[in-house]
Scaffold this motif. Structure first.
Motif, PDB file in Angstrom:
ATOM      1  N   MET A   1      30.758 -35.516  16.737  1.00 46.14           N
ATOM      2  CA  MET A   1      32.082 -35.605  16.357  1.00 46.14           C
ATOM      3  C   MET A   1      32.051 -34.921  14.943  1.00 46.14           C
ATOM      4  O   MET A   1      31.094 -35.175  14.133  1.00 46.14           O
ATOM      5  CB  MET A   1      32.239 -37.106  15.732  1.00 46.14           C
ATOM      6  N   ILE A   2      32.904 -34.514  14.250  1.00 46.95           N
ATOM      7  CA  ILE A   2      33.312 -33.519  13.037  1.00 46.95           C
ATOM      8  C   ILE A   2      34.132 -34.407  12.224  1.00 46.95           C
ATOM      9  O   ILE A   2      35.247 -34.833  12.510  1.00 46.95           O
ATOM     10  CB  ILE A   2      33.792 -32.175  13.417  1.00 46.95           C
ATOM     11  N   LEU A   3      33.571 -34.400  10.721  1.00 44.43           N
ATOM     12  CA  LEU A   3      34.445 -35.126   9.923  1.00 44.43           C
ATOM     13  C   LEU A   3      34.823 -34.128   8.825  1.00 44.43           C
ATOM     14  O   LEU A   3      34.158 -33.364   8.186  1.00 44.43           O
ATOM     15  CB  LEU A   3      33.625 -36.274   8.784  1.00 44.43           C
ATOM     16  N   ILE A   4      36.249 -33.857   8.651  1.00 43.92           N
ATOM     17  CA  ILE A   4      37.005 -33.111   7.934  1.00 43.92           C
ATOM     18  C   ILE A   4      37.411 -33.734   6.570  1.00 43.92           C
ATOM     19  O   ILE A   4      38.011 -34.801   6.419  1.00 43.92           O
ATOM     20  CB  ILE A   4      37.905 -32.272   8.425  1.00 43.92           C
ATOM     21  N   THR A   5      36.842 -33.194   5.325  1.00 39.59           N
ATOM     22  CA  THR A   5      37.483 -33.837   4.115  1.00 39.59           C
ATOM     23  C   THR A   5      38.590 -33.137   3.635  1.00 39.59           C
ATOM     24  O   THR A   5      38.814 -31.841   3.971  1.00 39.59           O
ATOM     25  CB  THR A   5      36.334 -33.959   2.909  1.00 39.59           C
ATOM     26  N   GLY A   6      39.468 -33.591   2.790  1.00 42.33           N
ATOM     27  CA  GLY A   6      40.599 -32.958   2.165  1.00 42.33           C
ATOM     28  C   GLY A   6      41.678 -32.436   2.994  1.00 42.33           C
ATOM     29  O   GLY A   6      41.937 -31.268   3.182  1.00 42.33           O
ATOM     30  N   LYS A   7      42.221 -33.246   4.184  1.00 44.95           N
ATOM     31  CA  LYS A   7      42.859 -32.958   5.245  1.00 44.95           C
ATOM     32  C   LYS A   7      44.054 -32.350   4.904  1.00 44.95           C
ATOM     33  O   LYS A   7      44.879 -31.689   5.584  1.00 44.95           O
ATOM     34  CB  LYS A   7      43.123 -34.109   6.136  1.00 44.95           C
ATOM     35  N   ASN A   8      44.712 -32.437   3.576  1.00 45.39           N
ATOM     36  CA  ASN A   8      46.028 -31.997   3.412  1.00 45.39           C
ATOM     37  C   ASN A   8      46.168 -30.506   2.851  1.00 45.39           C
ATOM     38  O   ASN A   8      47.182 -30.027   2.384  1.00 45.39           O
ATOM     39  CB  ASN A   8      46.629 -32.872   2.055  1.00 45.39           C
ATOM     40  N   GLY A   9      44.801 -30.147   2.502  1.00 46.98           N
ATOM     41  CA  GLY A   9      44.916 -28.560   2.305  1.00 46.98           C
ATOM     42  C   GLY A   9      44.953 -27.693   3.449  1.00 46.98           C
ATOM     43  O   GLY A   9      44.800 -28.187   4.570  1.00 46.98           O
ATOM     44  N   GLN A  10      45.118 -26.298   3.026  1.00 43.49           N
ATOM     45  CA  GLN A  10      45.641 -25.227   3.985  1.00 43.49           C
ATOM     46  C   GLN A  10      44.383 -25.070   4.823  1.00 43.49           C
ATOM     47  O   GLN A  10      44.420 -24.921   6.050  1.00 43.49           O
ATOM     48  CB  GLN A  10      45.878 -24.309   3.299  1.00 43.49           C
ATOM     49  N   LEU A  11      43.015 -25.127   4.206  1.00 49.91           N
ATOM     50  CA  LEU A  11      41.647 -24.871   4.932  1.00 49.91           C
ATOM     51  C   LEU A  11      41.501 -26.031   6.187  1.00 49.91           C
ATOM     52  O   LEU A  11      41.258 -25.835   7.192  1.00 49.91           O
ATOM     53  CB  LEU A  11      40.827 -24.799   4.182  1.00 49.91           C
ATOM     54  N   ALA A  12      41.697 -27.222   5.630  1.00 52.74           N
ATOM     55  CA  ALA A  12      41.499 -28.541   6.559  1.00 52.74           C
ATOM     56  C   ALA A  12      42.501 -28.358   7.665  1.00 52.74           C
ATOM     57  O   ALA A  12      42.306 -28.581   8.781  1.00 52.74           O
ATOM     58  CB  ALA A  12      41.749 -29.704   5.575  1.00 52.74           C
ATOM     59  N   ARG A  13      43.755 -27.823   7.123  1.00 48.06           N
ATOM     60  CA  ARG A  13      44.801 -28.007   8.325  1.00 48.06           C
ATOM     61  C   ARG A  13      44.700 -26.959   9.297  1.00 48.06           C
ATOM     62  O   ARG A  13      44.860 -27.144  10.368  1.00 48.06           O
ATOM     63  CB  ARG A  13      46.466 -27.476   7.639  1.00 48.06           C
ATOM     64  N   GLU A  14      43.906 -25.766   9.025  1.00 49.70           N
ATOM     65  CA  GLU A  14      43.596 -24.867  10.039  1.00 49.70           C
ATOM     66  C   GLU A  14      42.317 -25.383  11.026  1.00 49.70           C
ATOM     67  O   GLU A  14      42.353 -25.062  12.123  1.00 49.70           O
ATOM     68  CB  GLU A  14      43.095 -23.646   9.322  1.00 49.70           C
ATOM     69  N   PHE A  15      41.561 -26.083  10.313  1.00 52.51           N
ATOM     70  CA  PHE A  15      40.512 -26.544  11.146  1.00 52.51           C
ATOM     71  C   PHE A  15      40.904 -27.609  12.015  1.00 52.51           C
ATOM     72  O   PHE A  15      40.654 -27.517  13.235  1.00 52.51           O
ATOM     73  CB  PHE A  15      39.450 -27.331  10.146  1.00 52.51           C
ATOM     74  N   VAL A  16      41.899 -28.472  11.692  1.00 48.12           N
ATOM     75  CA  VAL A  16      42.592 -29.455  12.537  1.00 48.12           C
ATOM     76  C   VAL A  16      43.250 -28.620  13.688  1.00 48.12           C
ATOM     77  O   VAL A  16      42.976 -29.166  15.016  1.00 48.12           O
ATOM     78  CB  VAL A  16      43.395 -30.397  11.695  1.00 48.12           C
ATOM     79  N   LYS A  17      43.834 -27.578  13.437  1.00 47.81           N
ATOM     80  CA  LYS A  17      44.559 -26.799  14.588  1.00 47.81           C
ATOM     81  C   LYS A  17      43.569 -26.269  15.615  1.00 47.81           C
ATOM     82  O   LYS A  17      43.824 -26.512  16.680  1.00 47.81           O
ATOM     83  CB  LYS A  17      45.412 -25.603  13.825  1.00 47.81           C
ATOM     84  N   LYS A  18      42.572 -25.635  15.056  1.00 46.94           N
ATOM     85  CA  LYS A  18      41.527 -25.026  15.846  1.00 46.94           C
ATOM     86  C   LYS A  18      40.833 -26.021  16.746  1.00 46.94           C
ATOM     87  O   LYS A  18      40.333 -25.795  17.958  1.00 46.94           O
ATOM     88  CB  LYS A  18      40.512 -24.062  15.047  1.00 46.94           C
ATOM     89  N   LEU A  19      40.271 -27.083  16.096  1.00 45.55           N
ATOM     90  CA  LEU A  19      39.586 -28.021  16.816  1.00 45.55           C
ATOM     91  C   LEU A  19      40.467 -28.804  17.764  1.00 45.55           C
ATOM     92  O   LEU A  19      39.797 -29.292  18.711  1.00 45.55           O
ATOM     93  CB  LEU A  19      38.929 -29.110  15.794  1.00 45.55           C
ATOM     94  N   THR A  20      41.631 -28.951  17.523  1.00 46.08           N
ATOM     95  CA  THR A  20      42.656 -29.602  18.360  1.00 46.08           C
ATOM     96  C   THR A  20      42.585 -28.622  19.622  1.00 46.08           C
ATOM     97  O   THR A  20      42.741 -29.037  20.715  1.00 46.08           O
ATOM     98  CB  THR A  20      43.931 -29.943  17.780  1.00 46.08           C
ATOM     99  N   GLU A  21      43.011 -27.412  19.493  1.00 40.56           N
ATOM    100  CA  GLU A  21      43.023 -26.269  20.526  1.00 40.56           C
ATOM    101  C   GLU A  21      41.689 -26.427  21.315  1.00 40.56           C
ATOM    102  O   GLU A  21      41.774 -26.291  22.514  1.00 40.56           O
ATOM    103  CB  GLU A  21      43.223 -24.919  20.047  1.00 40.56           C
ATOM    104  N   LYS A  22      40.637 -26.633  20.591  1.00 39.72           N
ATOM    105  CA  LYS A  22      39.168 -26.501  21.512  1.00 39.72           C
ATOM    106  C   LYS A  22      38.684 -27.774  22.047  1.00 39.72           C
ATOM    107  O   LYS A  22      37.785 -27.887  22.741  1.00 39.72           O
ATOM    108  CB  LYS A  22      38.187 -26.061  20.222  1.00 39.72           C
ATOM    109  N   ASN A  23      39.631 -28.754  21.833  1.00 38.52           N
ATOM    110  CA  ASN A  23      39.366 -29.960  22.365  1.00 38.52           C
ATOM    111  C   ASN A  23      38.192 -30.790  21.732  1.00 38.52           C
ATOM    112  O   ASN A  23      37.446 -31.487  22.581  1.00 38.52           O
ATOM    113  CB  ASN A  23      39.408 -30.158  23.807  1.00 38.52           C
ATOM    114  N   ILE A  24      37.843 -30.315  20.369  1.00 38.54           N
ATOM    115  CA  ILE A  24      36.736 -30.952  20.061  1.00 38.54           C
ATOM    116  C   ILE A  24      36.976 -32.444  19.209  1.00 38.54           C
ATOM    117  O   ILE A  24      37.930 -32.343  18.412  1.00 38.54           O
ATOM    118  CB  ILE A  24      35.860 -29.943  18.776  1.00 38.54           C
TER     119      ILE A  24
END
Length: 283
Positions: free
Chosen positions: A1-24
């Motif tokens: 499991m990956i923990l992402i901090t700063g979820k409201n920032g533009q970098l975190a949002r891109e991680f959320v998008k990519k990890l969701t696509e990859k089903n991670i």
């Protein structure tokens, strides 16, 4: 499991998008849910979630305000990474953290900045980010520190969005022509970060798109791609009399990372055009 901090920032949002696509599997938390500057809060969260990887997208990046709000910047940019490194070490996790080209003073004359160049920040923001790097290195060896620059992604926090807003309000724009670095898309940062994680790289690297430019030329290309007919006047940085000094020339080389991963990182111009097309902004 990956923990992402700063979820409201533009970098975190891109991680959320990519990890969701990859089903991670991941958990993204904002400042209101996790204050990385508070060790007790960090330890509690990390012990509960037991992430294999922590990706720290939380940062205080208001360069000018950091001159007067040094303590706030220090808590997020220095103490925060230190706390995350302590927590990651306790659970045997891996930490990915993002630093900046502003750790350099911009006086290098014989090429782009490489990882072995000696940092010498010229503003308080850069000092807090450099100290954050040092704290992580002192605590363990299971980390990736990526220095990035002129980051842009979806949302209203980037230079291009500000440009279009200024263009609507002003008859012409003034953009500095004596500051050079590398515009870098969040898509590039996320893709390379995940590849480096998969390849089990550790250490400090410069993660930027290829090439470099001035803010003025960045603005000109943006308007050209957007087909915005607005005059942009090049001016020197002292025109705006901003509180924080900026390094004049701080582009970093991504050669080391490219070679280790055996990839070609897209040129900043290509990444910019792709971003604007995907945002539906180009004609």
């Amino acid at each position: 499991m990956i923990l992402i901090t700063g979820k409201n920032g533009q970098l975190a949002r891109e991680f959320v998008k990519k990890l969701t696509e990859k089903n991670i599997n991941f958990k993204a938390l904002g400042h209101e849910e996790l204050d990385i500057g508070n060790l007790d809060s960090v330890m509690k969260t990390v012990r509960e979630l037991k992430p294999t990887t922590i990706i720290n997208c939380a940062a205080y990046n208001l360069v000018d305000k950091a001159e007067e709000e040094y303590e706030i910047a220090y808590k997020t940019n220095t103490i925060g990474p230190e706390n995350l490194a302590i927590a990651a070490r306790e659970i045997g996790g891996f930490l990915i953290h993002y630093s900046t080209d502003y750790v350099f003073d911009g006086t290098k004359e014989n090429g782009l900045y490489i990882e072995n160049d000696t940092p010498s920040p010229v503003n308080e923001y850069g000092k807090t980010k450099l100290e954050g790097e040092k704290r992580i290195k002192e605590i363990g060896d299971k980390y990736l520190i990526f220095r990035v620059s002129w980051v842009y992604g979806k949302g209203k926090q980037n230079f291009m969005y500000k440009l279009t807003q200024w263009a609507e309000k002003m008859p012409f724009l003034k953009v500095v022509c004596d500051e050079f670095s590398v515009p870098t898309s969040t898509e590039t940062i996320v893709n390379i970060s995940l590849k480096a994680l998969k390849e089990e790289l550790t250490g400090l690297y410069h993660l930027v798109n290829s090439g470099y430019t001035s803010r003025f030329e960045w603005a000109r290309l943006t308007f050209k791609l957007l087909k915005l007919n607005k005059f942009i006047r090049p001016v020197t940085s002292d025109t705006f009399k901003l509180p924080a000094k900026r390094p004049g020339f701080s582009p970093m080389s991504n050669e080391r990372l490219s070679k280790l991963l055996n990839i070609q990182i897209p040129a900043w111009e290509d990444a910019l055009e792709k971003f604007l097309k995907e945002e539906g902004l180009t004609l």
